[in-house]
Design an enzyme around this catalytic site. Structure first.
Site, short mmCIF file in Angstrom:
data_model
loop_
_atom_site.label_atom_id
_atom_site.label_comp_id
_atom_site.label_asym_id
_atom_site.label_seq_id
_atom_site.Cartn_x
_atom_site.Cartn_y
_atom_site.Cartn_z
N VAL A 159 0.84 -1.20 0.00
CA VAL A 159 0.00 0.00 0.00
C VAL A 159 0.87 1.25 0.00
O VAL A 159 0.65 2.18 -0.79
CB VAL A 159 -0.95 0.00 1.21
CG1 VAL A 159 -1.72 1.32 1.29
CG2 VAL A 159 -1.92 -1.16 1.12
N TYR A 160 1.88 1.26 0.86
CA TYR A 160 2.79 2.40 0.91
C TYR A 160 3.46 2.62 -0.45
O TYR A 160 3.47 3.73 -1.00
CB TYR A 160 3.85 2.16 1.98
CG TYR A 160 4.93 3.21 2.04
CD1 TYR A 160 4.68 4.46 2.59
CD2 TYR A 160 6.20 2.94 1.54
CE1 TYR A 160 5.67 5.43 2.65
CE2 TYR A 160 7.20 3.89 1.59
CZ TYR A 160 6.93 5.14 2.15
OH TYR A 160 7.92 6.10 2.19
N ALA A 161 4.02 1.57 -1.03
CA ALA A 161 4.73 1.68 -2.30
C ALA A 161 3.80 2.13 -3.42
O ALA A 161 4.18 2.93 -4.28
CB ALA A 161 5.40 0.36 -2.65
N THR A 163 1.11 3.99 -3.19
CA THR A 163 0.80 5.42 -3.08
C THR A 163 1.98 6.28 -3.51
O THR A 163 1.80 7.33 -4.12
CB THR A 163 0.39 5.79 -1.64
OG1 THR A 163 1.45 5.51 -0.72
CG2 THR A 163 -0.86 5.05 -1.21
#
Length: 266
Positions: A159-161, A163
């Site tokens: 999810v972080y990557a 975004t």
């Protein structure tokens, strides 16, 4: 300021989100030291005020506001504070962001929405608000923050990557739109950087981190770098300073990486 040459930001006005800590805090202090008046925003309003106070105590010009970057009207109000207080906006640094840890199969919709709202929508709203001021000026520099995670897939960071990859593409698309107007748009993609962001996946429910586990994690990050180092917040702040200054007048649509070689790409 005398001696800074093309890095001199005297007479410029910069707006920085995430300015209470980490890269945003370092960027605020760096740009102010180079002569810029700075407008600081963070959901931690007290933290942003502390950054402001240090800058003002050092002879700089700064104002601070509490801002939730997931709310477009609050981001617009932050930018309005720059024009109200200092009459213009030359630099918009969209730094505010959060980490997220978990395998795809385990990520809740609430967590997905939270990270998308902060890491992508917050940056998008910052770009929008800045453009509304910079287009009539015919000039400006927008600086976003992506991450080395866009180049080095790691389990548990999907999810972080995702975004941060969205931020990179937003940056490049907006650079094409904004270039003919005289506005530059770039992003930095930090590698592992020592901030309060570090080790989020190692923290317990009370926010505590086991010192031995943290030392092991830091060693792992150093081992991934050809330099055998990890970055400081000031390393990222210096890239933001470069992109804010006339030293980068011919740079737009780019992803700049201070990552100690943790990813090496074309």
């Amino acid at each position: 300021m005398k001696g800074l040459g093309v890095f001199d930001l005297s007479g410029r006005v910069a707006c920085i989100t995430g300015a209470a800590s980490g890269i945003g805090e370092a960027a605020a202090e760096t740009l102010a030291a180079a002569g810029a008046a700075v407008v600081l925003g963070d959901i931690d309003g007290e933290g942003a005020a502390r950054t402001r106070d240090r800058i003002v105590d050092g002879g700089g010009r700064a104002v601070a506001k509490s801002v939730d970057t997931t709310q477009a009207e609050q981001v617009s109000a932050l930018v309005a504070a720059a024009t109200d207080e200092f009459g213009r906006l030359d630099v918009m640094a969209n730094v505010a962001g959060v980490g997220s840890y978990g395998d795809v199969v385990d990520v809740s919709e609430a967590e997905l929405d939270r990270v998308l709202a902060i890491n992508f929508k917050g940056v998008f709203f910052g770009c929008q608000a800045a453009m509304r001021v910079m287009v009539p000026q015919g000039s400006g520099s927008i600086i976003n923050v992506s991450a080395t995670a866009i180049n080095t897939p790691v389990g548990g960071l999907s999810v972080y990557a995702a975004t941060k990859a969205a931020v990179a593409m937003l940056t490049q698309s907006l650079a094409v739109e904004a270039g003919p107007i005289g506005i530059r748009v770039n992003t930095i993609a930090p590698g592992f950087t020592l901030t309060n962001f570090v080790g989020g996946h190692l923290r317990d429910s009370e926010g505590n981190v086991d010192a031995v586990e943290m030392d092991s994690y830091l060693k792992l990050m150093r081992d991934r770098s050809p330099l055998g180092e990890v970055c400081e917040a000031s390393d990222q702040a210096n890239l933001i300073w470069f992109l804010a200054s006339d030293a980068s007048r011919f740079v737009t649509g780019q992803i700049l990486r201070a990552n100690a070689g943790q990813s090496i790409t074309w």
